[in-house]
Each structure stands twice: as structure tokens, then as C-alpha cells.
Design a protein around this motif. Structure first.
Motif, mmCIF file in Angstrom:
data_model
loop_
_atom_site.group_PDB
_atom_site.id
_atom_site.type_symbol
_atom_site.label_atom_id
_atom_site.label_comp_id
_atom_site.label_asym_id
_atom_site.label_seq_id
_atom_site.Cartn_x
_atom_site.Cartn_y
_atom_site.Cartn_z
ATOM 1 N N GLN A 1 41.129 82.470 -9.173
ATOM 2 C CA GLN A 1 40.704 83.135 -10.401
ATOM 3 C C GLN A 1 39.907 84.378 -10.040
ATOM 4 O O GLN A 1 38.968 84.315 -9.266
ATOM 5 C CB GLN A 1 39.848 82.199 -11.249
ATOM 6 C CG GLN A 1 39.353 82.801 -12.533
ATOM 7 C CD GLN A 1 38.512 81.837 -13.344
ATOM 8 O OE1 GLN A 1 38.345 80.684 -12.945
ATOM 9 N NE2 GLN A 1 37.998 82.282 -14.459
ATOM 10 N N GLU A 2 40.259 85.508 -10.623
ATOM 11 C CA GLU A 2 39.558 86.744 -10.351
ATOM 12 C C GLU A 2 38.237 86.773 -11.112
ATOM 13 O O GLU A 2 38.185 86.427 -12.299
ATOM 14 C CB GLU A 2 40.419 87.934 -10.743
ATOM 15 C CG GLU A 2 41.700 88.028 -9.922
ATOM 16 C CD GLU A 2 42.560 89.197 -10.340
ATOM 17 O OE1 GLU A 2 43.409 89.614 -9.546
ATOM 18 O OE2 GLU A 2 42.353 89.706 -11.461
ATOM 19 N N GLN A 3 37.193 87.206 -10.411
ATOM 20 C CA GLN A 3 35.869 87.193 -11.025
ATOM 21 C C GLN A 3 34.968 88.210 -10.334
ATOM 22 O O GLN A 3 35.100 88.448 -9.133
ATOM 23 C CB GLN A 3 35.255 85.790 -10.894
ATOM 24 C CG GLN A 3 34.029 85.535 -11.729
ATOM 25 C CD GLN A 3 33.582 84.072 -11.632
ATOM 26 O OE1 GLN A 3 34.005 83.336 -10.752
ATOM 27 N NE2 GLN A 3 32.714 83.664 -12.539
ATOM 28 N N LEU A 4 34.059 88.786 -11.102
ATOM 29 C CA LEU A 4 32.981 89.626 -10.588
ATOM 30 C C LEU A 4 31.665 89.014 -11.045
ATOM 31 O O LEU A 4 31.510 88.717 -12.231
ATOM 32 C CB LEU A 4 33.085 91.057 -11.108
ATOM 33 C CG LEU A 4 34.214 91.918 -10.559
ATOM 34 C CD1 LEU A 4 34.392 93.167 -11.397
ATOM 35 C CD2 LEU A 4 33.958 92.274 -9.105
ATOM 36 N N VAL A 5 30.741 88.858 -10.117
ATOM 37 C CA VAL A 5 29.451 88.264 -10.459
ATOM 38 C C VAL A 5 28.340 89.190 -9.983
ATOM 39 O O VAL A 5 28.229 89.472 -8.780
ATOM 40 C CB VAL A 5 29.287 86.875 -9.822
ATOM 41 C CG1 VAL A 5 27.908 86.308 -10.158
ATOM 42 C CG2 VAL A 5 30.380 85.931 -10.307
ATOM 43 N N GLU A 6 27.531 89.644 -10.946
ATOM 44 C CA GLU A 6 26.393 90.504 -10.625
ATOM 45 C C GLU A 6 25.131 89.672 -10.425
ATOM 46 O O GLU A 6 24.986 88.592 -11.019
ATOM 47 C CB GLU A 6 26.115 91.512 -11.754
ATOM 48 C CG GLU A 6 27.253 92.445 -12.085
ATOM 49 C CD GLU A 6 28.080 91.960 -13.258
ATOM 50 O OE1 GLU A 6 28.667 92.777 -13.979
ATOM 51 O OE2 GLU A 6 28.147 90.722 -13.460
ATOM 52 N N SER A 7 24.241 90.190 -9.625
ATOM 53 C CA SER A 7 22.937 89.558 -9.426
ATOM 54 C C SER A 7 21.943 90.619 -8.987
ATOM 55 O O SER A 7 22.331 91.738 -8.627
ATOM 56 C CB SER A 7 23.015 88.426 -8.395
ATOM 57 O OG SER A 7 23.422 88.921 -7.142
ATOM 58 N N GLY A 8 20.660 90.258 -9.011
ATOM 59 C CA GLY A 8 19.630 91.150 -8.493
ATOM 60 C C GLY A 8 18.787 91.838 -9.541
ATOM 61 O O GLY A 8 17.834 92.554 -9.201
ATOM 62 N N GLY A 9 19.124 91.667 -10.801
ATOM 63 C CA GLY A 9 18.323 92.280 -11.844
ATOM 64 C C GLY A 9 16.970 91.605 -11.981
ATOM 65 O O GLY A 9 16.708 90.558 -11.400
ATOM 66 N N GLY A 10 16.096 92.251 -12.749
ATOM 67 C CA GLY A 10 14.780 91.684 -12.963
ATOM 68 C C GLY A 10 13.826 92.709 -13.526
ATOM 69 O O GLY A 10 14.240 93.766 -14.012
ATOM 70 N N LEU A 11 12.547 92.378 -13.452
ATOM 71 C CA LEU A 11 11.482 93.239 -13.959
ATOM 72 C C LEU A 11 10.876 94.028 -12.794
ATOM 73 O O LEU A 11 10.556 93.448 -11.749
ATOM 74 C CB LEU A 11 10.404 92.396 -14.628
ATOM 75 C CG LEU A 11 9.135 93.122 -15.087
ATOM 76 C CD1 LEU A 11 9.463 94.128 -16.181
ATOM 77 C CD2 LEU A 11 8.099 92.108 -15.568
ATOM 78 N N VAL A 12 10.720 95.321 -12.990
ATOM 79 C CA VAL A 12 10.150 96.164 -11.955
ATOM 80 C C VAL A 12 9.269 97.212 -12.625
ATOM 81 O O VAL A 12 9.525 97.619 -13.758
ATOM 82 C CB VAL A 12 11.269 96.813 -11.105
ATOM 83 C CG1 VAL A 12 12.132 97.726 -11.943
ATOM 84 C CG2 VAL A 12 10.703 97.526 -9.897
ATOM 85 N N GLN A 13 8.240 97.641 -11.930
ATOM 86 C CA GLN A 13 7.365 98.677 -12.460
ATOM 87 C C GLN A 13 7.985 100.059 -12.275
ATOM 88 O O GLN A 13 8.813 100.264 -11.377
ATOM 89 C CB GLN A 13 6.013 98.624 -11.749
ATOM 90 C CG GLN A 13 5.213 97.381 -12.060
ATOM 91 C CD GLN A 13 3.814 97.431 -11.467
ATOM 92 O OE1 GLN A 13 3.530 98.205 -10.554
ATOM 93 N NE2 GLN A 13 2.930 96.591 -11.973
ATOM 94 N N PRO A 14 7.615 101.007 -13.114
ATOM 95 C CA PRO A 14 8.101 102.381 -12.917
ATOM 96 C C PRO A 14 7.817 102.873 -11.508
ATOM 97 O O PRO A 14 6.741 102.650 -10.964
ATOM 98 C CB PRO A 14 7.317 103.166 -13.964
ATOM 99 C CG PRO A 14 7.013 102.175 -15.040
ATOM 100 C CD PRO A 14 6.769 100.883 -14.310
ATOM 101 N N GLY A 15 8.802 103.532 -10.930
ATOM 102 C CA GLY A 15 8.713 103.983 -9.554
ATOM 103 C C GLY A 15 9.213 102.981 -8.540
ATOM 104 O O GLY A 15 9.349 103.314 -7.352
ATOM 105 N N GLY A 16 9.476 101.768 -8.983
ATOM 106 C CA GLY A 16 9.925 100.719 -8.083
ATOM 107 C C GLY A 16 11.416 100.766 -7.812
ATOM 108 O O GLY A 16 12.125 101.659 -8.283
ATOM 109 N N SER A 17 11.874 99.785 -7.046
ATOM 110 C CA SER A 17 13.273 99.720 -6.621
ATOM 111 C C SER A 17 13.850 98.332 -6.861
ATOM 112 O O SER A 17 13.122 97.331 -6.866
ATOM 113 C CB SER A 17 13.386 100.045 -5.127
ATOM 114 O OG SER A 17 12.947 101.356 -4.845
#
Length: 121
Positions: free
Chosen positions: A1-17
Motif C-alpha cells: 500500500q502506498e503511503q506518506l507519513v509526516e512527522s517532526g512537527g511541534g511547538l517552537v519559539q520564534p527564531g527556532g528550528s
């Protein structure tokens, strides 16, 4: 089954990465243009970056040029979006997609489920 899974999002302060990941299954990222897009509720989805399936050429939207970098790890079948100097206006749900070139940008046609990014102090 073809699939794309994103991860890594979250809360960050301005200027952050943050670094987002997009892992494919059922197909190889090396064989497809992959793009990163973002969407704020109530607004149209915005293209941010694309990477070419053959030579790995990358292109970026004006709003992220110089701050975001798209890359891929063929061995991991994953495309990344490194986001630096994040600002509150970067707050959105970020999606990766298998895409096709459309002039100087790309258009997604097969989407992941998205990962949210919040930039706030």
C-alpha cells in the motif's frame, strides 16, 4: 500500500528550528518529485519546496527561501524539511506529497496526513 507519513512537527519559539520527515512506503522517493506544502485553516494550501526525482534539484517558495531546506535520504526512503528561523507566520499544518512539476513550482497529487507546526513564544 502506498503511503506518506509526516512527522517532526511541534511547538517552537520564534527564531527556532524544526526538521520534518516524510517517509514513503509502497514506492520510492527517488522515483518521484516530492514537495512540502502547508495550510492554515481557512486558507488555501501553500507550496513551500520541491525536490526533483532524478537529480535532486530543489526549489523554494519566496516565503521560505533561505530559511527552509528540502533534502532526501534514499536509503531511508525519506524526504526532510529543515526549517530554520521559524516565525509565527510559519504556523500551519505541513504536508508532504508526491508531486509533479508545474512551471517553477510543483503540485501535489498524493498526500500524507500532515504534521502541525506552531511557532509561538
Amino acid at each position: 500500500q502506498e503511503q506518506l507519513v509526516e512527522s517532526g512537527g511541534g511547538l517552537v519559539q520564534p527564531g527556532g528550528s524544526l526538521r520534518l520527515s516524510c517517509t514513503a512506503s509502497g514506492f520510492t522517493v527517488e522515483g518521484h518529485v516530492i514537495g512540502w506544502f502547508r495550510q492554515v485553516p481557512g486558507k488555501e494550501r501553500e507550496w513551500t519546496s520541491c525536490i526533483d526525482e532524478n537529480d535532486g534539484k530543489t526549489i523554494y517558495g519566496d516565503s521560505v527561501q533561505g530559511r527552509f531546506r528540502i533534502s532526501r535520504d534514499v536509503a531511508r526512503n525519506t524526504v526532510y524539511l529543515q526549517m530554520d528561523n521559524l516565525q509565527p507566520e510559519d504556523t500551519a499544518v505541513y504536508y508532504c506529497a508526491a508531486a509533479k512539476w508545474l512551471g517553477s513550482s510543483c503540485r501535489g497529487h498524493f498526500w500524507g496526513q500532515g504534521t502541525p507546526v506552531f511557532v509561538s513564544s
